[in-house]
Write a protein that holds these residues in place. Structure first.
Motif, mmCIF file in Angstrom:
data_model
loop_
_atom_site.group_PDB
_atom_site.id
_atom_site.type_symbol
_atom_site.label_atom_id
_atom_site.label_comp_id
_atom_site.label_asym_id
_atom_site.label_seq_id
_atom_site.Cartn_x
_atom_site.Cartn_y
_atom_site.Cartn_z
ATOM 1 N N THR A 210 39.317 40.998 55.906
ATOM 2 C CA THR A 210 39.250 39.758 55.136
ATOM 3 C C THR A 210 38.021 38.974 55.580
ATOM 4 N N TYR A 261 49.325 33.926 46.355
ATOM 5 C CA TYR A 261 47.943 33.669 45.943
ATOM 6 C C TYR A 261 47.014 34.757 46.475
ATOM 7 N N TYR A 262 47.210 35.156 47.736
ATOM 8 C CA TYR A 262 46.391 36.224 48.300
ATOM 9 C C TYR A 262 46.590 37.532 47.531
ATOM 10 N N SER A 264 47.453 37.890 44.404
ATOM 11 C CA SER A 264 46.786 37.788 43.097
ATOM 12 C C SER A 264 45.284 37.969 43.231
ATOM 13 N N GLN A 265 44.709 37.499 44.327
ATOM 14 C CA GLN A 265 43.272 37.671 44.536
ATOM 15 C C GLN A 265 42.922 39.130 44.823
ATOM 16 N N LYS A 268 42.593 40.748 41.746
ATOM 17 C CA LYS A 268 41.565 40.094 40.929
ATOM 18 C C LYS A 268 42.177 39.428 39.696
ATOM 19 N N LYS A 269 43.346 38.844 39.875
ATOM 20 C CA LYS A 269 44.031 38.118 38.812
ATOM 21 C C LYS A 269 44.016 36.633 39.161
ATOM 22 N N ASN A 270 43.483 35.848 38.264
ATOM 23 C CA ASN A 270 43.402 34.413 38.499
ATOM 24 C C ASN A 270 44.558 33.727 37.785
ATOM 25 N N THR A 275 46.782 29.038 41.651
ATOM 26 C CA THR A 275 45.563 28.554 42.290
ATOM 27 C C THR A 275 45.609 27.043 42.472
ATOM 28 N N ARG A 278 47.984 26.305 45.239
ATOM 29 C CA ARG A 278 47.438 26.714 46.550
ATOM 30 C C ARG A 278 46.548 25.625 47.129
#
Length: 412
Positions: A210, A261-262, A264-265, A268-270, A275, A278
């Motif tokens: 990361t 949230y992590y 989804s990132q 690569k989904k926003n 968001t 978060r």
């Protein structure tokens, strides 16, 4: 008529060459025909289906240089090195849109040596887009073990905090505020386990899994670990305070937003709401920024931390004094309790003798503590006290006392 058997064929490429590995052992009677556009192979050997005749035919995507191409028949395989007629990266090996099931990609060979450099080039880095495309055609997905690991890690942490929150909420809706003192007893073990796992977050930036600073992750994880293990776990009286309930509720609420949230990132989904949540869930903690500068907040943090450490030291010192007092009181009262126990024991023995004397009063020649005047233990002095057996001790007591005190019960 059965279809001919085909061996597994693994291929890889560089800008100049195509390499083929035919998985066939003990090859005999091989027939190989190679021209600019096709390769035909036929041989008898030990393949995936056992000892049989295997054959296959390939029509190349682009022409090859026959003169510069070679092959070797080995004991465990047949290797082909085919020189491309024109240096280029082929999007696929064959011209047909449908790839046969026996044709595989040899990812272990996707490395080549640059004649102008001493180091070995990794073509997965030289041509990442093409490599990903071929990987997806072969497996249906791009193999990314770091991504899979991070998804599993975040999912495990999310499930762990969700479990803690659900247990706390069920207990609160069932028992109300009375459930708060036993919050740590109910979910403390799970919270400590999750907190220990979270130390992996310090290793993630260290090994490049990361982005972010290792020091930042270390401070965040170590601060919460100190709070859980040193401030709460080490102080039993702290574990029953309602503040533990609110602290766990705050932590779990924040983490139940952070880890999804992590995830989804990673995909690569926003997700807009996630968001927003978060980055706004911290708003209740932001107002001090309107009154203090960054340096002031850091100084305040250090001052509060130092004060907390000092108060923690005073609390530990007082606990040590209390422990000494408790042990001293125990040492002082323990002999009294032993004396009271022995006194009650002797009183019961005396009651047994009196009951025996009353019961045997009309028996001629009977003397209490003997067998018709003869001592029971001939080898012991007369003034020796012999502790009675349990059934002798309760011989003249009620059966309920004998049953209650003489036997261990799982239901007591």
């Amino acid at each position: 008529m059965t279809a001919p058997l085909s061996p597994f064929v693994y291929w890889a490429q560089t800008e100049e060459n195509i390499t083929l590995k035919v998985e066939l052992k003990d090859v005999k009677n091989s027939e190989i025909s190679l021209d600019k556009e096709t390769l035909q192979f036929s041989a008898h050997g030990q393949g995936a289906k056992g000892p049989h005749k295997y054959e296959f035919s390939l029509t190349f995507h682009l022409p090859i240089d026959i003169e510069a191409s070679t092959y070797k028949v080995l004991d465990s395989k047949v290797d082909f090195t085919l020189r491309k007629e024109t240096k280029a990266w082929w999007p696929k090996l064959i011209c047909h849109p449908q790839k046969p099931a026996w044709l595989k990609i040899d990812f272990d060979r996707w490395q080549s040596e640059d004649d102008l450099e001493d180091s070995v080039r990794d073509v997965t880095l030289d041509y990442p887009d093409m490599y990903n495309k071929v990987m997806e055609e072969e497996y249906g997905y791009r193999k990314d073990f770091k991504k899979v690991y991070l998804i599993l890690y975040n999912l495990v942490m999310f499930v762990g905090y969700l479990y803690i929150l659900l247990v706390m909420m069920v207990r609160y809706f069932r028992d109300g505020p009375h459930s708060m003192p036993s919050t740590y007893e109910a979910v403390g073990g799970a919270f400590k386990f999750i907190q220990l796992i979270s130390w992996l977050e310090v290793m993630h930036p260290l090994f490049g899994y990361t982005r972010g600073a290792v020091l930042t992750a270390l401070l965040q994880v170590s601060g919460r670990t100190f709070l859980i293990f040193c401030m709460i776990e080490a102080e039993p009286r702290m574990q029953t305070k309602p503040v533990v309930f609110y602290l766990f509720l705050l932590y779990t609420t924040i983490e139940l937003v952070r880890y999804p949230y992590y995830i989804s990132q990673l995909f690569k989904k926003n997700v807009g709401f996630l968001t927003w949540l978060r980055y706004t869930i911290w708003i209740p903690l932001v107002p001090p920024k309107g009154y203090f500068s960054g340096a002031g907040m850091i100084a305040g943090y250090l001052g509060i931390t130092a004060g907390a450490f000092y108060l923690f030291y005073l609390n530990c010192k007082q606990n040590h004094i209390n422990d000494i007092e408790q042990r001293s009181a125990g040492l002082a009262i323990y002999p009294l309790l032993l004396a009271e126990r022995d006194r009650e024991f002797l009183k019961q023995v005396r009651r047994n003798r009196d009951e025996e004397a009353k019961l045997m009063a009309n028996v001629e020649g009977w003397k209490v503590g003997t067998w018709y005047g003869e001592p029971v233990y001939n080898t012991l002095p007369e003034d020796t006290f012999v502790s009675p057996k349990i059934f002798e001790y309760y011989a003249h007591a009620s059966y309920s006392d004998y049953k209650t005190r003489g036997f261990f019960s799982f239901w007591s």
